[in-house]
Design a protein around this motif. Structure first.
Motif, mmCIF file in Angstrom:
data_model
loop_
_atom_site.group_PDB
_atom_site.id
_atom_site.type_symbol
_atom_site.label_atom_id
_atom_site.label_comp_id
_atom_site.label_asym_id
_atom_site.label_seq_id
_atom_site.Cartn_x
_atom_site.Cartn_y
_atom_site.Cartn_z
ATOM 1 N N THR A 17 -18.315 -24.631 26.687
ATOM 2 C CA THR A 17 -17.665 -25.623 25.825
ATOM 3 C C THR A 17 -17.099 -24.932 24.589
ATOM 4 O O THR A 17 -15.939 -25.147 24.196
ATOM 5 C CB THR A 17 -18.684 -26.694 25.377
ATOM 6 O OG1 THR A 17 -19.318 -27.208 26.539
ATOM 7 C CG2 THR A 17 -18.016 -27.801 24.597
ATOM 8 N N LEU A 18 -17.947 -24.102 23.987
ATOM 9 C CA LEU A 18 -17.522 -23.405 22.769
ATOM 10 C C LEU A 18 -16.317 -22.512 23.043
ATOM 11 O O LEU A 18 -15.319 -22.554 22.318
ATOM 12 C CB LEU A 18 -18.696 -22.579 22.236
ATOM 13 C CG LEU A 18 -18.464 -21.836 20.921
ATOM 14 C CD1 LEU A 18 -19.700 -21.922 20.035
ATOM 15 C CD2 LEU A 18 -18.132 -20.385 21.165
ATOM 16 N N THR A 181 -7.298 -31.203 23.810
ATOM 17 C CA THR A 181 -6.639 -30.848 22.541
ATOM 18 C C THR A 181 -7.674 -30.582 21.447
ATOM 19 O O THR A 181 -7.339 -30.650 20.265
ATOM 20 C CB THR A 181 -5.682 -31.973 22.072
ATOM 21 O OG1 THR A 181 -6.437 -33.176 21.926
ATOM 22 C CG2 THR A 181 -4.540 -32.174 23.025
ATOM 23 N N ARG A 182 -8.887 -30.300 21.835
ATOM 24 C CA ARG A 182 -9.915 -30.056 20.826
ATOM 25 C C ARG A 182 -9.913 -28.577 20.445
ATOM 26 O O ARG A 182 -10.074 -27.715 21.306
ATOM 27 C CB ARG A 182 -11.295 -30.473 21.341
ATOM 28 C CG ARG A 182 -12.375 -30.377 20.277
ATOM 29 C CD ARG A 182 -13.571 -31.216 20.621
ATOM 30 N NE ARG A 182 -13.212 -32.634 20.660
ATOM 31 C CZ ARG A 182 -14.020 -33.599 21.075
ATOM 32 N NH1 ARG A 182 -15.231 -33.282 21.530
ATOM 33 N NH2 ARG A 182 -13.630 -34.842 21.075
ATOM 34 N N THR A 183 -9.698 -28.319 19.155
ATOM 35 C CA THR A 183 -9.681 -26.929 18.663
ATOM 36 C C THR A 183 -10.907 -26.692 17.785
ATOM 37 O O THR A 183 -11.705 -27.613 17.554
ATOM 38 C CB THR A 183 -8.412 -26.665 17.830
ATOM 39 O OG1 THR A 183 -8.481 -27.487 16.662
ATOM 40 C CG2 THR A 183 -7.150 -26.965 18.614
ATOM 41 N N MET A 184 -11.024 -25.487 17.305
ATOM 42 C CA MET A 184 -12.201 -25.159 16.496
ATOM 43 C C MET A 184 -12.307 -26.046 15.261
ATOM 44 O O MET A 184 -13.372 -26.583 14.967
ATOM 45 C CB MET A 184 -12.137 -23.676 16.079
ATOM 46 C CG MET A 184 -12.445 -22.729 17.218
ATOM 47 S SD MET A 184 -12.597 -21.019 16.684
ATOM 48 C CE MET A 184 -10.902 -20.509 16.700
ATOM 49 N N LEU A 199 -23.063 -26.694 17.401
ATOM 50 C CA LEU A 199 -21.710 -26.406 17.873
ATOM 51 C C LEU A 199 -20.768 -26.183 16.689
ATOM 52 O O LEU A 199 -19.932 -25.279 16.694
ATOM 53 C CB LEU A 199 -21.201 -27.555 18.757
ATOM 54 C CG LEU A 199 -19.807 -27.357 19.356
ATOM 55 C CD1 LEU A 199 -19.722 -26.084 20.195
ATOM 56 C CD2 LEU A 199 -19.395 -28.572 20.198
ATOM 57 N N ALA A 200 -20.919 -27.026 15.655
ATOM 58 C CA ALA A 200 -20.055 -26.883 14.473
ATOM 59 C C ALA A 200 -20.263 -25.528 13.814
ATOM 60 O O ALA A 200 -19.292 -24.824 13.473
ATOM 61 C CB ALA A 200 -20.341 -28.014 13.477
ATOM 62 N N ILE A 201 -21.519 -25.132 13.659
ATOM 63 C CA ILE A 201 -21.803 -23.842 13.025
ATOM 64 C C ILE A 201 -21.307 -22.702 13.909
ATOM 65 O O ILE A 201 -20.677 -21.741 13.434
ATOM 66 C CB ILE A 201 -23.322 -23.686 12.744
ATOM 67 C CG1 ILE A 201 -23.769 -24.695 11.686
ATOM 68 C CG2 ILE A 201 -23.636 -22.262 12.267
ATOM 69 C CD1 ILE A 201 -25.276 -24.764 11.501
ATOM 70 N N VAL A 206 -17.422 -18.298 14.756
ATOM 71 C CA VAL A 206 -16.380 -17.667 15.583
ATOM 72 C C VAL A 206 -15.038 -17.672 14.851
ATOM 73 O O VAL A 206 -14.310 -16.667 14.841
ATOM 74 C CB VAL A 206 -16.256 -18.393 16.946
ATOM 75 C CG1 VAL A 206 -15.050 -17.867 17.715
ATOM 76 C CG2 VAL A 206 -17.521 -18.211 17.763
ATOM 77 N N LEU A 207 -14.723 -18.790 14.209
ATOM 78 C CA LEU A 207 -13.449 -18.903 13.491
ATOM 79 C C LEU A 207 -13.350 -17.841 12.393
ATOM 80 O O LEU A 207 -12.338 -17.136 12.277
ATOM 81 C CB LEU A 207 -13.320 -20.316 12.895
ATOM 82 C CG LEU A 207 -12.030 -20.647 12.144
ATOM 83 C CD1 LEU A 207 -10.813 -20.414 13.013
ATOM 84 C CD2 LEU A 207 -12.055 -22.093 11.660
ATOM 85 N N ILE A 208 -14.405 -17.734 11.617
ATOM 86 C CA ILE A 208 -14.400 -16.733 10.543
ATOM 87 C C ILE A 208 -14.321 -15.324 11.141
ATOM 88 O O ILE A 208 -13.568 -14.462 10.657
ATOM 89 C CB ILE A 208 -15.661 -16.884 9.659
ATOM 90 C CG1 ILE A 208 -15.557 -18.176 8.861
ATOM 91 C CG2 ILE A 208 -15.813 -15.691 8.712
ATOM 92 C CD1 ILE A 208 -16.844 -18.561 8.151
ATOM 93 N N GLY A 209 -15.060 -15.106 12.225
ATOM 94 C CA GLY A 209 -15.037 -13.796 12.887
ATOM 95 C C GLY A 209 -13.654 -13.436 13.373
ATOM 96 O O GLY A 209 -13.187 -12.303 13.181
#
Lengths: 230, 240
Positions: A17-18, A181-184, A199-201, A206-209
């Motif tokens: 999912t992630l 259409t679900r993005t980070m 999941l949010a964390i 991942v986004l910051i990485g």
């Protein structure tokens, strides 16, 4: 299990999912940056190298548009793509394509404004030489873009940063549809409001990485390029 | 490189260049013919740089006309210029020359040989792969000379190319200027260094306030300048 531990587990076990969300986010944001670069760099070069009536005002507007509110862009693109809108027959609303359009609108002014500045500074430096060598207008533009390529990478990075981090526009035109259409960023907003913190964390990490890795790669590319080209 | 004497003389006919209310060149008339280097001297603000830029076609005269061998329209390949602070393109020394060869329409097959020849001429044979912007000031000036010569010009304008160089770098540039002139390329060089003018000049043009105040063969000029302005400048006094 505390949410941070669960988040780490999701990343390390490559939770499908992630990773599906990460993949879509990257596709949307990178597509938007590529499209915005194709529009923004030539636009920046045009404004940098030509004199036309209202040019100063256009530059002020271009700079101002760098701060476009994402929700306003989302609303405008929504109106364009909605069933009653001029582009409604294309059926793009609530698709990844709509999200790409919205992010392209957001990112293009950033890339255009930063490209204009880079190319204009370089033109100030090169003008006499290129004119003395009788270099034609298209070759001038190509030269300035090529010689400014390492600075233009920064413009692309700024655009990617904007696209990857924004939530307001894509949630309006994409609808945050699970698996489609679900993005980070939209998922982080949703999962936080639902209280699903792991999941949010995980997505946040991942986004910051991703942002750090892309910036590091670009920085290395720029340093290597400057060593080779001066 | 070959001379194309047919491009000469360069004739300035009552040329005025204005910037607002100020005339940088003020009805200037001058004929530059073939032969040894012409040194354009004068104090700062005399109009030396503007004179070269007008001749190159980089600045259009506000009034008057410049002709090359009697023709007002100048074929681009016939002239080249080296600026006081030349801009180095963000690429290697060799690729800076390659760029000029491309711009001049020289066939690609001839580029490598020509680049080697030009780098050797300016003493930068070992620097071809170096980023041009990493070269020293003197090396950059020599590279700029090579880049200008890539156009195979008949006339080479030099705008104070040694202004910020040390004596060794100045000598290197002056040696190249002599070598270029010996190949039959007409050199027109602006300088405010009288020693340099003595070392290189075939004839001297003295500018003051946008006008030619003296134009004579170098030996005659340094032996017995005709005008008060030239005598003042030669004596090292302030020419106001």
């Amino acid at each position: 299990m505390p949410p941070e531990t669960s988040a780490l587990q999701m990343i390390l076990t490559a939770d499908p999912t992630l990773w599906a969300i990460v993949r879509l986010s990257l596709i949307v944001s990178l597509s938007a940056v590529v499209l915005a670069a194709l529009i923004g760099i030539p636009l920046g070069a045009f404004v940098a190298l030509t004199r036309f009536r209202g040019r100063e005002g256009f530059i002020v507007l271009l700079n101002a548009l760098m701060g476009l509110p994402p929700v306003v862009v989302g609303l405008a693109v929504y109106l364009l793509l909605s069933r009653a809108g001029p582009l409604g027959p294309l059926g793009l609303l609530f698709t990844p394509a709509a999200m790409v359009v919205a992010q392209t609108v957001l990112v293009t002014p950033i890339i255009a404004a930063l490209s204009r500045q880079t190319i204009e500074d370089l033109w100030t430096e090169y003008r006499d030489e290129l004119t003395a060598m009788d270099v034609g207008p298209f070759a001038r533009v190509a030269t300035l873009i090529w010689d400014g390529r390492f600075s233009l990478v920064v413009a692309l990075l700024a655009g990617f940063g904007r696209a990857a981090a924004e939530v307001g526009a894509i949630i309006i035109v994409g609808g945050n549809i699970d698996g489609f259409t679900r993005t980070m960023t939209t998922a982080i907003a949703l999962e936080t409001s639902k209280g699903d913190l792991p999941l949010a964390i995980g997505l946040g990490v991942v986004l910051i990485g991703i942002v750090i890795i892309i910036n590091a790669l670009a920085w290395m590319l720029r340093r290597a390029g400057e060593r080779m080209a001066g | 490189m070959r001379a194309q004497p047919a491009d000469l003389p360069i004739q300035f006919e009552s040329v005025t260049v204005s910037a607002g209310a100020v005339n940088i060149l003020d009805g200037l008339s001058l004929v530059i013919g073939a032969g040894a280097p012409t040194m354009v001297i004068g104090p700062n603000g005399a109009g030396k740089t503007t004179l070269l830029r007008v001749a190159m076609g980089l600045i259009a005269p506000s009034r008057g006309v410049v002709t090359w061998d009697g023709v007002a329209a100048v074929p681009p390949a016939r002239r080249a210029i080296v600026f006081q602070r030349p801009a180095m393109l963000r690429r290697s020394a060799a690729d800076n020359i390659r760029y000029a060869l491309n711009a001049a329409g020289i066939p690609r097959g001839r580029h490598d040989a020509r680049i080697g020849e030009l780098l050797a001429l300016v003493g930068l044979d070992a620097f071809g792969t170096r980023p041009a912007r990493r070269l020293s000031g003197g090396e950059q000036q020599r590279l700029a000379l090579a880049r200008a010569l890539a156009r195979d010009p008949s006339v080479l304008f030099l705008d104070e190319p040694t202004a910020s160089l040390d004596p060794a770098a100045t000598k290197a540039v002056e040696d190249i200027v002599r070598a270029v002139a010996a190949r039959g390329i007409k050199v027109v060089m602006a300088t405010h260094d009288l020693g340099e003018a003595r070392r290189l000049a075939g004839d001297v043009v003295v500018l003051h306030r946008g006008r030619v105040v003296e134009n004579s063969p170098a030996d005659e000029f340094f032996r017995s300048p005709r005008t008060a302005e030239a005598r003042t400048f030669l004596a090292g006094d302030l020419l106001l």
